[in-house]
Design an enzyme around this catalytic site. Structure first.
Site, PDB file in Angstrom:
ATOM      1  N   TYR A   1      -6.085   6.846   4.490  1.00  0.00           N
ATOM      2  CA  TYR A   1      -6.145   5.894   3.193  1.00  0.00           C
ATOM      3  C   TYR A   1      -5.367   4.643   3.788  1.00  0.00           C
ATOM      4  O   TYR A   1      -5.913   3.755   3.548  1.00  0.00           O
ATOM      5  CB  TYR A   1      -5.528   6.351   2.014  1.00  0.00           C
ATOM      6  CG  TYR A   1      -5.391   5.282   1.077  1.00  0.00           C
ATOM      7  CD1 TYR A   1      -6.457   4.769   0.484  1.00  0.00           C
ATOM      8  CD2 TYR A   1      -3.989   4.590   0.800  1.00  0.00           C
ATOM      9  CE1 TYR A   1      -6.483   3.713  -0.404  1.00  0.00           C
ATOM     10  CE2 TYR A   1      -4.166   3.476  -0.035  1.00  0.00           C
ATOM     11  CZ  TYR A   1      -5.128   2.910  -0.482  1.00  0.00           C
ATOM     12  OH  TYR A   1      -4.991   1.842  -1.199  1.00  0.00           O
TER      13      TYR A   1
ATOM     14  N   GLU B   1       0.822  -1.246   0.148  1.00  0.00           N
ATOM     15  CA  GLU B   1      -0.015  -0.047   0.064  1.00  0.00           C
ATOM     16  C   GLU B   1       0.831   1.225   0.112  1.00  0.00           C
ATOM     17  O   GLU B   1       0.650   2.407  -0.722  1.00  0.00           O
ATOM     18  CB  GLU B   1      -1.010  -0.079   1.262  1.00  0.00           C
ATOM     19  CG  GLU B   1      -2.160  -1.042   1.031  1.00  0.00           C
ATOM     20  CD  GLU B   1      -3.124  -0.756   0.092  1.00  0.00           C
ATOM     21  OE1 GLU B   1      -2.806   0.553  -0.492  1.00  0.00           O
ATOM     22  OE2 GLU B   1      -3.824  -1.469  -0.312  1.00  0.00           O
TER      23      GLU B   1
ATOM     24  N   ASP C   1      -9.155   5.666  -2.398  1.00  0.00           N
ATOM     25  CA  ASP C   1      -8.073   6.538  -3.443  1.00  0.00           C
ATOM     26  C   ASP C   1      -8.620   7.215  -4.309  1.00  0.00           C
ATOM     27  O   ASP C   1      -9.690   7.308  -4.586  1.00  0.00           O
ATOM     28  CB  ASP C   1      -7.232   5.254  -3.383  1.00  0.00           C
ATOM     29  CG  ASP C   1      -7.513   4.384  -4.727  1.00  0.00           C
ATOM     30  OD1 ASP C   1      -8.755   4.466  -4.865  1.00  0.00           O
ATOM     31  OD2 ASP C   1      -6.833   3.562  -5.184  1.00  0.00           O
TER      32      ASP C   1
END
Length: 316
Positions: free
Chosen positions: A126, A43, A144
């Site tokens: 996020y 990520e 996102d």
């Protein structure tokens, strides 16, 4: 903007869930045996970086540092060195700091809740939500750039989302999230995949979209965006010079004297080889002296380089 009713929303959930099951890319961080650490690393690496560039670096990191403790045992400079050319190398420092915090505060295991993940160095809203969802199956609202664009077109009828994330977008994402925990995880992943592969920013493949019949943007006649997105410049920027300096430091086994950055290899009396290759590439940029100074000083301030024995090196 009109929100789908419960029946319409269930239809969207089902359509995207079935589409994702058929077409999702086979990515290593999506494998059932991928560790939460592997998902966290992915990520962070995927932020502003395409999958094709992330894949080899992610695999290298997982081989070198299969757990947070393995990375935490290394100096932070090792993370920067093996960040390669992913760009935004401060992300490597943040991952190293997160690994140290995981080892020291969480017994070496990636925490499994959004608040704990948000408490890790360099982990924002996020990333915390994405890791909680994709690594631990939590029902979290993941938003996102790709997800924002799908929501904007599908529900709001806009060609593009607002230039910056708004509270209204978060409320919309919350409202669209399935109540079922497992389905919510798949919904986050499927909407993200749709934005990455079909509902792209410049050339959306609307004919391939599994929810095109429900798309407010198509129904409105595909109106153009209300603003012109600003592309990220690279050539001639301070970022390009910083990247070139970092390439030199990654190749250097010993501290690099500052004058080596300021003079071409030929002027220093050697032909480009080893560290001379990225050094020659740096000098081919023909950057102004003040721009090079900004790059060198900025890397020192950001902790991506340090002074040692009169030269610059990656942080120890």
């Amino acid at each position: 903007m009109t929100l789908p009713d419960s029946g319409q929303l269930a239809g969207l959930h089902q359509a995207l869930d079935q589409w994702f099951a058929r077409t999702a890319r086979n990515l290593p961080w999506r494998e059932p045996d991928c560790s939460p650490w592997g998902i966290l690393v992915s990520e962070v690496m995927l932020q502003q970086t395409p999958v094709v560039r992330v894949l080899p670096v992610w695999r290298d990191w997982m081989e070198r540092w299969p757990t947070p403790a393995h990375l935490a045992d290394e100096p932070s400079g090792a993370a920067v060195r093996h960040w390669g050319r992913l760009g935004y190398p401060r992300r490597a420092l943040r991952l190293h700091a997160a690994a140290v915090a995981i080892r020291e505060q969480h017994g070496g295991k990636v925490p499994d809740t959004y608040p704990e993940l948000l408490g890790l160095p360099g982990v924002g809203n996020y990333t915390a939500a994405a890791v909680a969802a994709f690594a631990f199956g939590r029902r979290e609202t993941v938003v996102d750039t790709n997800i924002r664009r799908v929501h904007a077109r599908l529900i709001s009828g806009d060609a593009l989302p607002a230039p910056a994330l708004t509270a209204g977008e978060m409320r919309l994402a919350d409202a669209l999230l399935p109540l079922d925990k497992e389905l919510s995880v798949r919904w986050n992943a499927s909407v993200m995949e749709l934005g990455a592969m079909v509902c792209t920013a410049r050339s959306p493949k609307c004919a391939d979209c599994p929810v095109r019949s429900s798309c407010a943007w198509l129904a409105a006649g595909e109106p153009p965006p209300s603003y012109t997105p600003k592309g990220q410049s690279w050539h001639g920027t301070d970022r390009q010079v910083r990247g070139a300096v970092m390439a030199v430091l990654r190749e250097a086994a010993t501290p690099v004297p500052r004058e080596m950055f300021e003079q071409a290899p030929a002027d220093l009396g050697f032909a480009p080889s080893g560290v001379g290759i990225p050094l020659a590439a740096l000098h081919r940029l023909n950057s102004a002296p003040e721009q090079l100074e900004r790059a060198l000083d900025g890397l020192l301030v950001d902790g991506l380089a340090e002074m040692h024995d009169g030269g610059l090196r990656l942080p120890a």
